[in-house]
Scaffold this active site. Structure first.
Site, short mmCIF file in Angstrom:
data_model
loop_
_atom_site.label_atom_id
_atom_site.label_comp_id
_atom_site.label_asym_id
_atom_site.label_seq_id
_atom_site.Cartn_x
_atom_site.Cartn_y
_atom_site.Cartn_z
CB ALA A 1 -0.89 0.01 1.23
CE LYS B 1 2.44 4.17 7.94
NZ LYS B 1 1.27 4.33 8.82
CB ALA C 1 4.79 6.10 4.95
CG ASP D 1 -6.98 6.92 10.26
OD1 ASP D 1 -8.08 7.16 9.72
OD2 ASP D 1 -5.91 6.92 9.65
CB ALA E 1 -0.41 6.79 2.03
N1 LIG Z 1 0.84 -4.93 10.79
C1 LIG Z 1 0.29 -5.04 9.57
N2 LIG Z 1 -0.11 -6.25 9.11
C2 LIG Z 1 -0.66 -6.38 7.88
N3 LIG Z 1 -0.86 -5.37 7.03
C3 LIG Z 1 -0.51 -4.15 7.43
C4 LIG Z 1 0.08 -3.92 8.71
N4 LIG Z 1 0.34 -2.59 8.82
C5 LIG Z 1 -0.08 -2.04 7.67
N5 LIG Z 1 -0.59 -2.95 6.83
C6 LIG Z 1 -1.17 -2.74 5.50
O1 LIG Z 1 -0.57 -1.61 4.89
C7 LIG Z 1 -1.55 -0.59 4.68
C8 LIG Z 1 -0.94 0.78 4.92
O2 LIG Z 1 -0.45 0.87 6.24
P1 LIG Z 1 -0.94 2.04 7.20
O3 LIG Z 1 -0.21 1.91 8.47
O4 LIG Z 1 -2.42 2.01 7.25
O5 LIG Z 1 -0.42 3.30 6.42
P2 LIG Z 1 -1.15 4.64 5.95
O6 LIG Z 1 -0.89 5.61 7.05
O7 LIG Z 1 -0.47 4.96 4.69
O8 LIG Z 1 -2.61 4.33 5.80
C9 LIG Z 1 -2.69 -0.94 5.62
O9 LIG Z 1 -3.91 -0.44 5.18
C10 LIG Z 1 -2.64 -2.44 5.64
O10 LIG Z 1 -3.32 -2.99 4.52
MG LIG Z 2 -4.01 3.32 6.88
#
Ligand SMILES: Nc1ncnc2c1ncn2[C@@H]1O[C@H](COP(=O)(O)OP(=O)(O)O)[C@@H](O)[C@H]1O
Ligand SMILES: [Mg+2]
Length: 494
Positions: free
Chosen positions: A123, A144, A128, A279, A125
């Site tokens: 993913a 991340k 990050a 969030d 954004a």
């Molecule tokens: N611990 C985790 N286990 C599995 N997937 C994760 C985890 N952390 C993040 N992700 C995946 O990565 C995506 C983006 O991470 P996130 O922390 O939500 O970042 P952002 O702030 O860009 O939304 C999440 O929506 C999820 O699908």
């Molecule tokens: Mg997120």
């Protein structure tokens, strides 16, 4: 900045046609002129949707601006706020090789020394992106990584936003009510805070401790070895992302338990601990059968103080029990509502909000909407609510939406009941009241002791009423007596 203005004009989000009636003649002419440059997107959607679309392309600070504006339904109206809150923060990913280089630099060690595998982005954004990886000890993790050079980009955006705010403040007097300069600073600060992933890791860790105790939700463990300012490593979340259509068709899934867990997790965080994940949309929640929920993404953490927690719990309790007079009296006793107002009239206003809730199936009355109505009443009664309560209300709206999509006729009030009941039993029991009184008395005593240790200078005493000297001693004696009695009582009953 000219690019930003251009994007707004293309989407007719700069001087939107829907507000035409409000413009003075000169501005209306300008608006009509600018509309000649509008693109095809300008005709599609409501103003909030068009503004969201313009901001999405403008980078992280603009996206944060949109997210914060969407919390001001009180100013822009609920529809606009709702449309704006759907703003998407998704961009094409940067290459995995660049991410690996970032990780090595941030952790100051070769990537192989910590990760056995480091995969492609899952993913991306504006600030990050997240990668799937495996640690050398075999654990699956999510990593991340901040976008390369993002700080520079944000510094530039921040400068443009600051300039825009000063121009608005100078040339558009009606906009001053929104405090554009202060608001711009809030936006910039909020973005900056998300630029240090160590803070996010700490937020995740704090919420993991809390959710472990409560049991309604889980939070993956942080891998501190893999945490730096620009990198965050955490264990992989169990289950399916709720944003994935497959999540709710898993065998053995208990939708009722899952929706209840979500509401209770959120309320317990806010009421019992004063800190909550702010969030909680479907993309940040993972579901595993039968009812396990795991949260990720700790960029936004909400915090509310003891007074607000108490306010919230008592209000919810009063509503669950239809005790409007009781709720009203607490508000006056606690000094939330200035004494010159009428308790009965305040209770009447509360009833106006509460009764419709119980006239209809509870599943049709969102708790978040009730909170908004309450905030409106409290404004009429000169209660100043802190911005944290607004963030709480907004998160509650998100959480309710998710719960309703898990189980369409979910009853949020029934789900909330045990958490609120437990809070009231604990905090408002006679023993708890005495304990709190003892704490307040102890604080008063400490302040007095400080006064005795550091007496005011002669000049300070000079300007004071002489008689205060004698009465201070009397108060000291009374305070000591009360505190002593309270301690004994608290020890005996507590
Ligand atoms: N611990 C985790 N286990 C599995 N997937 C994760 C985890 N952390 C993040 N992700 C995946 O990565 C995506 C983006 O991470 P996130 O922390 O939500 O970042 P952002 O702030 O860009 O939304 C999440 O929506 C999820 O699908
Ligand atoms: Mg997120």
């Amino acid at each position: 900045m000219s690019g930003a203005v251009w994007a707004l004009i293309r989407n007719d989000a700069f001087l939107p046609r829907e507000l035409e009636a409000l413009y003075p003649p000169s501005v209306a002419t300008l608006a009509r002129l600018l509309r000649l440059f509008a693109g095809r997107g300008a005709r599609v959607g409501r103003p909030g949707e068009r503004l969201a679309r313009s901001l999405e392309g403008m980078g992280p600070v603009a996206i944060k601006l949109g997210q914060l504006l969407s919390t001001r339904g009180d100013v822009f109206g609920p529809q606009f706020a709702e449309d704006l809150s759907r703003l998407k923060d998704r961009l094409p990913p940067f290459p995995t090789a660049a991410a690996r280089a970032e990780v090595e630099r941030a952790l100051a060690r070769p990537i192989e020394s910590l990760y056995a595998e480091f995969g492609e982005p899952i993913a991306a954004a504006s600030l990050a992106q997240a990668h799937e990886a495996k640690l050398r000890d075999g654990r699956k993790v999510a990593v991340k990584v901040l976008r390369p050079g993002i700080e520079r980009r944000i510094a530039d955006d921040a400068e443009s936003l600051g300039l825009a705010a000063r121009l608005i403040d100078r040339w558009i007097p009606p906009a001053r009510r929104l405090e554009p300069i202060g608001f711009a600073q809030t936006v910039i600060r909020a973005t900056m805070l998300e630029l240090d992933l160590r803070l996010e890791a700490a937020g995740a860790d704090e919420l993991r401790e809390i959710t472990d105790r409560d049991g309604y939700m889980t939070v993956p463990r942080i891998v501190w070895e893999g945490v730096g300012k620009r990198v965050l490593t955490m264990e992989w979340a169990r289950g399916w992302p709720l944003s994935d259509p497959g999540a709710l068709t898993q065998p053995g899934l208990d939708r009722q338990a899952m929706a209840d867990n979500l509401i209770r997790a959120f309320l317990a965080q806010a009421l019992d601990h004063g800190v909550f994940h702010a969030d909680l949309h479907e993309g940040n929640l993972f579901a595993a059968a039968p009812g396990q929920l795991t949260a990720v993404d700790f960029g936004i953490i909400g915090r509310i103080g003891p007074a607000e927690r108490r306010y919230l719990a008592e209000i919810l309790w009063g509503f669950l029990n239809k005790d409007y007079e009781g709720v009203a009296r607490t508000h006056f006793d606690a000094g939330y509502v200035p004494a010159h107002h009428s308790v009965a009239a305040f209770a009447q206003a509360l009833r106006a909000v509460g009764e419709p809730v119980f006239g209809r199936p509870a599943s049709e009355v969102p708790m978040s909407r009730v909170l908004v109505q309450l905030f409106e009443i409290t404004a009429l009664y000169e209660m100043r609510l802190r911005p944290e309560l607004v963030l709480l209300q907004k998160t509650m709206m998100t959480v309710e939406g998710v719960a309703r999509r898990i189980l369409p006729d979910h009853d949020i009030w029934a789900a909330a009941d045990p958490v609120v009941r437990r809070w009231i039993a604990r905090e408002l029991s006679p023993a708890a009241r005495i304990k709190r009184f003892a704490e307040e008395a102890a604080t008063a005593l400490r302040n007095l002791a400080r006064l005795v240790e550091h007496p005011p200078t002669a000049a300070q005493v000079e300007v004071r009423d002489r008689s205060a000297e004698g009465s201070r001693l009397t108060w000291f004696a009374l305070g000591a007596l009360a505190a002593g009695a309270a301690f004994v009582a608290a020890w005996y009953w507590g």
